[in-house]
Design a protein around this motif. Structure first.
Motif, PDB file in Angstrom:
ATOM      1  N   TYR A  45      33.492  24.868  44.072  1.00 26.62           N
ATOM      2  CA  TYR A  45      34.363  24.459  45.177  1.00 26.62           C
ATOM      3  C   TYR A  45      35.187  25.655  45.668  1.00 26.62           C
ATOM      4  N   GLU A  46      35.765  26.389  44.745  1.00 29.76           N
ATOM      5  CA  GLU A  46      36.598  27.529  45.128  1.00 29.76           C
ATOM      6  C   GLU A  46      35.778  28.627  45.799  1.00 29.76           C
ATOM      7  N   ILE A  47      34.587  28.913  45.278  1.00 29.37           N
ATOM      8  CA  ILE A  47      33.726  29.928  45.899  1.00 29.37           C
ATOM      9  C   ILE A  47      33.373  29.504  47.320  1.00 29.37           C
ATOM     10  N   ASN A  48      32.956  28.253  47.487  1.00 28.57           N
ATOM     11  CA  ASN A  48      32.591  27.767  48.823  1.00 28.57           C
ATOM     12  C   ASN A  48      33.771  27.804  49.779  1.00 28.57           C
ATOM     13  N   ASP A  49      34.962  27.459  49.300  1.00 24.87           N
ATOM     14  CA  ASP A  49      36.145  27.506  50.143  1.00 24.87           C
ATOM     15  C   ASP A  49      36.441  28.936  50.588  1.00 24.87           C
ATOM     16  N   ALA A  50      36.418  29.865  49.648  1.00 27.33           N
ATOM     17  CA  ALA A  50      36.689  31.267  49.982  1.00 27.33           C
ATOM     18  C   ALA A  50      35.624  31.814  50.939  1.00 27.33           C
ATOM     19  N   LEU A  51      34.341  31.499  50.676  1.00 26.78           N
ATOM     20  CA  LEU A  51      33.272  31.956  51.561  1.00 26.78           C
ATOM     21  C   LEU A  51      33.456  31.414  52.977  1.00 26.78           C
ATOM     22  N   SER A  52      33.823  30.160  53.089  1.00 24.52           N
ATOM     23  CA  SER A  52      34.049  29.559  54.400  1.00 24.52           C
ATOM     24  C   SER A  52      35.198  30.255  55.125  1.00 24.52           C
ATOM     25  N   ARG A  53      36.277  30.508  54.412  1.00 23.45           N
ATOM     26  CA  ARG A  53      37.424  31.190  55.029  1.00 23.45           C
ATOM     27  C   ARG A  53      37.052  32.600  55.488  1.00 23.45           C
ATOM     28  N   PHE A  54      36.336  33.330  54.639  1.00 25.36           N
ATOM     29  CA  PHE A  54      35.937  34.687  55.011  1.00 25.36           C
ATOM     30  C   PHE A  54      34.930  34.670  56.152  1.00 25.36           C
ATOM     31  N   ASP A  55      34.031  33.695  56.168  1.00 20.25           N
ATOM     32  CA  ASP A  55      33.034  33.581  57.228  1.00 20.25           C
ATOM     33  C   ASP A  55      33.703  33.341  58.583  1.00 20.25           C
ATOM     34  N   ASN A  56      34.799  32.623  58.575  1.00 24.51           N
ATOM     35  CA  ASN A  56      35.523  32.325  59.817  1.00 24.51           C
ATOM     36  C   ASN A  56      36.521  33.402  60.211  1.00 24.51           C
ATOM     37  N   ASP A  57      36.610  34.470  59.431  1.00 23.83           N
ATOM     38  CA  ASP A  57      37.527  35.576  59.708  1.00 23.83           C
ATOM     39  C   ASP A  57      36.745  36.697  60.396  1.00 23.83           C
ATOM     40  N   SER A  58      37.004  36.919  61.667  1.00 26.99           N
ATOM     41  CA  SER A  58      36.256  37.937  62.430  1.00 26.99           C
ATOM     42  C   SER A  58      36.499  39.358  61.911  1.00 26.99           C
ATOM     43  N   GLY A  59      37.511  39.551  61.110  1.00 29.36           N
ATOM     44  CA  GLY A  59      37.793  40.870  60.552  1.00 29.36           C
ATOM     45  C   GLY A  59      36.972  41.197  59.313  1.00 29.36           C
ATOM     46  N   ILE A  60      36.229  40.217  58.812  1.00 26.02           N
ATOM     47  CA  ILE A  60      35.412  40.423  57.607  1.00 26.02           C
ATOM     48  C   ILE A  60      33.965  40.646  58.022  1.00 26.02           C
ATOM     49  N   GLY A  61      33.371  41.745  57.528  1.00 30.19           N
ATOM     50  CA  GLY A  61      31.993  42.065  57.857  1.00 30.19           C
ATOM     51  C   GLY A  61      31.026  41.807  56.719  1.00 30.19           C
ATOM     52  N   ALA A  62      31.552  41.723  55.492  1.00 28.86           N
ATOM     53  CA  ALA A  62      30.692  41.493  54.323  1.00 28.86           C
ATOM     54  C   ALA A  62      31.521  40.852  53.223  1.00 28.86           C
ATOM     55  N   VAL A  63      30.817  40.118  52.352  1.00 32.03           N
ATOM     56  CA  VAL A  63      31.461  39.501  51.198  1.00 32.03           C
ATOM     57  C   VAL A  63      30.689  39.918  49.950  1.00 32.03           C
ATOM     58  N   VAL A  64      31.410  40.355  48.927  1.00 29.52           N
ATOM     59  CA  VAL A  64      30.812  40.721  47.644  1.00 29.52           C
ATOM     60  C   VAL A  64      31.258  39.688  46.620  1.00 29.52           C
ATOM     61  N   LEU A  65      30.296  39.123  45.881  1.00 30.81           N
ATOM     62  CA  LEU A  65      30.580  38.186  44.805  1.00 30.81           C
ATOM     63  C   LEU A  65      30.307  38.915  43.502  1.00 30.81           C
ATOM     64  N   THR A  66      31.309  38.963  42.624  1.00 25.13           N
ATOM     65  CA  THR A  66      31.163  39.711  41.386  1.00 25.13           C
ATOM     66  C   THR A  66      31.719  38.921  40.216  1.00 25.13           C
ATOM     67  N   GLY A  67      31.366  39.347  39.021  1.00 25.14           N
ATOM     68  CA  GLY A  67      31.861  38.723  37.802  1.00 25.14           C
ATOM     69  C   GLY A  67      32.867  39.622  37.116  1.00 25.14           C
ATOM     70  N   SER A  68      33.047  39.411  35.837  1.00 30.66           N
ATOM     71  CA  SER A  68      33.994  40.208  35.066  1.00 30.66           C
ATOM     72  C   SER A  68      33.262  41.361  34.384  1.00 30.66           C
ATOM     73  N   GLU A  69      34.004  42.127  33.602  1.00 35.76           N
ATOM     74  CA  GLU A  69      33.380  43.234  32.874  1.00 35.76           C
ATOM     75  C   GLU A  69      32.411  42.727  31.810  1.00 35.76           C
ATOM     76  N   ARG A  70      32.704  41.563  31.215  1.00 36.24           N
ATOM     77  CA  ARG A  70      31.875  41.028  30.131  1.00 36.24           C
ATOM     78  C   ARG A  70      30.646  40.289  30.625  1.00 36.24           C
ATOM     79  N   ALA A  71      30.764  39.578  31.757  1.00 34.17           N
ATOM     80  CA  ALA A  71      29.637  38.773  32.225  1.00 34.17           C
ATOM     81  C   ALA A  71      29.794  38.452  33.696  1.00 34.17           C
ATOM     82  N   PHE A  72      28.651  38.417  34.404  1.00 41.03           N
ATOM     83  CA  PHE A  72      28.708  37.906  35.772  1.00 41.03           C
ATOM     84  C   PHE A  72      28.969  36.416  35.689  1.00 41.03           C
ATOM     85  N   ALA A  73      28.083  35.677  35.047  1.00 36.90           N
ATOM     86  CA  ALA A  73      28.263  34.249  34.803  1.00 36.90           C
ATOM     87  C   ALA A  73      27.347  33.854  33.646  1.00 36.90           C
TER      88      ALA A  73
END
Length: 91
Positions: A45-73
């Protein structure tokens, strides 16, 4: 989180992700260190919400999804799935 063109008071507070903006790049970092970023409903839910907000922001050209140092997921959150039927988990 800082969204381009959005007042900081409008920025949501997330429990399972961290967000930041560097120039025109938005970064979403999974943040469930004790569960090695296991994927659960709230995290999605949180990822989708953030992606939607960034997608609707004309100042954002790319989104990077990353994990932590120990694990992506670590994969699916088995604890969340244990009390539901296979069909519901599959969906």
């Amino acid at each position: 989180m800082t969204l381009t063109g959005v007042a900081s008071t409008d920025a949501p507070t997330y429990n399972m992700i961290k967000t930041e903006v560097q120039g025109r790049v938005a970064i979403i970092t999974l943040n469930r260190p004790k569960a090695l970023n296991a994927l659960c409903s709230e995290l999605f839910y949180e990822i989708n919400d953030a992606l939607s907000r960034f997608d609707n922001d004309s100042g954002i050209g790319a989104v990077v999804l990353t994990g932590s140092e120990r694990a992506f997921a670590a994969g699916a959150d088995i604890k969340e799935m244990k009390d539901t039927e296979f069909v519901n988990n599959y969906k």
